[in-house]
Design a protein around this motif. Structure first.
Motif, PDB file in Angstrom:
ATOM      1  N   LEU A  47      57.838  67.994  55.017  1.00  0.00           N
ATOM      2  CA  LEU A  47      57.455  69.213  55.739  1.00  0.00           C
ATOM      3  C   LEU A  47      58.309  70.405  55.312  1.00  0.00           C
ATOM      4  O   LEU A  47      57.797  71.511  55.086  1.00  0.00           O
ATOM      5  CB  LEU A  47      57.583  68.986  57.245  1.00  0.00           C
ATOM      6  N   SER A  67      57.512  71.418  51.669  1.00  0.00           N
ATOM      7  CA  SER A  67      56.196  72.057  51.573  1.00  0.00           C
ATOM      8  C   SER A  67      56.226  73.468  52.140  1.00  0.00           C
ATOM      9  O   SER A  67      55.662  74.406  51.554  1.00  0.00           O
ATOM     10  CB  SER A  67      55.154  71.212  52.313  1.00  0.00           C
ATOM     11  N   ALA A  68      56.881  73.628  53.292  1.00  0.00           N
ATOM     12  CA  ALA A  68      56.955  74.951  53.913  1.00  0.00           C
ATOM     13  C   ALA A  68      57.756  75.931  53.060  1.00  0.00           C
ATOM     14  O   ALA A  68      57.433  77.129  53.003  1.00  0.00           O
ATOM     15  CB  ALA A  68      57.577  74.833  55.306  1.00  0.00           C
ATOM     16  N   TYR A 104      55.610  76.837  49.675  1.00  0.00           N
ATOM     17  CA  TYR A 104      54.399  77.661  49.800  1.00  0.00           C
ATOM     18  C   TYR A 104      54.654  79.146  49.521  1.00  0.00           C
ATOM     19  O   TYR A 104      53.945  79.752  48.699  1.00  0.00           O
ATOM     20  CB  TYR A 104      53.791  77.457  51.183  1.00  0.00           C
ATOM     21  N   TYR A 136      49.485  80.045  58.895  1.00  0.00           N
ATOM     22  CA  TYR A 136      49.718  78.666  59.331  1.00  0.00           C
ATOM     23  C   TYR A 136      48.440  77.835  59.193  1.00  0.00           C
ATOM     24  O   TYR A 136      48.488  76.665  58.810  1.00  0.00           O
ATOM     25  CB  TYR A 136      50.195  78.655  60.783  1.00  0.00           C
ATOM     26  N   PHE A 188      47.936  77.075  55.538  1.00  0.00           N
ATOM     27  CA  PHE A 188      48.903  76.086  55.070  1.00  0.00           C
ATOM     28  C   PHE A 188      48.500  74.669  55.472  1.00  0.00           C
ATOM     29  O   PHE A 188      48.526  73.746  54.649  1.00  0.00           O
ATOM     30  CB  PHE A 188      50.290  76.427  55.627  1.00  0.00           C
ATOM     31  N   TRP A 189      48.109  74.474  56.742  1.00  0.00           N
ATOM     32  CA  TRP A 189      47.805  73.134  57.234  1.00  0.00           C
ATOM     33  C   TRP A 189      46.402  72.662  56.866  1.00  0.00           C
ATOM     34  O   TRP A 189      46.193  71.462  56.643  1.00  0.00           O
ATOM     35  CB  TRP A 189      47.972  73.089  58.756  1.00  0.00           C
TER      36      TRP A 189
END
Length: 294
Positions: A106, A109-110, A113, A199, A202-203
């Motif tokens: 997590l 990845s965050a 990005y 968000y 992203f998800w």
């Protein structure tokens, strides 16, 4: 000989040559694959060997009289007579491994990005520092890492193992390189036409498209935490120690515990190998797509 017959002859010759080359490549790959599998096969056979076969000379590759005594002895040593039960060590290891692996995926990845899809002041410098950190061995940063954990008061806690694992630089590098392959028009369409927030993008868009990358990262991170030896450096309480450290103490029992040591080696290997078997297709896809740019 007619022109048609000549074409058929050349096509058959080309087909036969292609078949021969494919057969030779397949035979070589099978040979190298079997050679690479030998350590695993040897470890499996050792786990089921009685003591007399473990110390026989010349050593035998395959077990002749398989037995489960090594596993029974392992359960007995780590059973009710032990001060800390085996289940406690397994729970500690699973807690560290799952939280450390999921948290790293997590966080990487965050962080990857914005580095992959946005250009801001210092973005290139930050990524250069991440790439530079890949050159340092964990042994080089062992002392600074211990000092930081000591200043934070996390010595003898599971956070001393989990938190450093979140900053594994290879994960951020891998995720950034893979996220760069996602077309920017796709993300812009989600913003303009769908009104999606960052968000949501992203998800719902980025993470599903980079699934092979974070599955590969999971396979890389999971064995490092599952079989990690850092627990002996940061954790001193027996109730918080990991499975690898506890089983390592068993192996140090001498020649009489050689069979138990073989069972321990197989037990530590089987979990990461099982995880790789179920995720290998995604790993192969990541390796095939790495370096491809739109």
């Amino acid at each position: 000989m007619s022109v048609t017959t000549l074409r058929i002859f050349r096509a058959n010759k080309k087909l036969n040559r292609s078949f021969i080359v494919t057969f030779i490549m397949f035979a070589l790959l099978a040979l190298f694959g079997a050679f690479m599998a030998l350590p695993l096969v040897y470890a499996i056979n050792n786990a089921f060997k009685p003591l007399d076969e473990l110390f026989i000379f010349p050593p035998r590759f395959f077990v002749r009289n398989p037995t489960l005594d090594n596993f029974f002895d392992l359960v007995s040593l780590m059973g009710g007579n032990s001060w800390v039960p085996l289940s406690r060590y397994i729970t500690n290891t699973l807690l560290i491994t799952i939280i450390g692996t999921a948290g790293h995926i997590l966080l990487a990845s965050a962080a990857a990005y914005p580095l992959a899809k946005y250009r801001f002041i210092g973005s290139k410098t930050i990524f250069s520092i991440v790439v530079l950190s890949l050159m340092f061995s964990p042994h080089v940063t062992a002392i600074p890492n211990y000092m930081v954990m000591s200043w934070l008061g996390w010595i003898n806690t599971q956070a001393s193992i989990i938190v450093p694992s979140l900053a594994f630089p290879l994960g951020l590098f891998l995720m950034k390189q893979f996220m760069e392959q996602i077309p920017n028009p796709l993300l812009e369409a989600a913003k303009i036409d769908g009104g999606a927030s960052e968000y949501r993008i992203f998800w719902s868009i980025v993470m599903p498209n980079v699934k092979p990358a974070w599955l590969t990262l999971m396979i890389l991170q999971f064995p490092m935490l599952w079989g990690g030896t850092d627990g002996g450096n940061f954790i001193y309480s027996e109730n918080l120690k990991t499975l690898h450290y506890a089983l390592g103490q068993i192996i140090q029992g001498g020649i009489a515990r050689a069979g138990v040591g073989a069972a321990v080696a197989l037990f530590l290997m089987i979990v990461p190998i099982t995880l790789f078997i179920f995720s290998q297709s995604s790993v192969m896809q990541t390796m095939a797509n790495s370096g491809i740019k739109d």
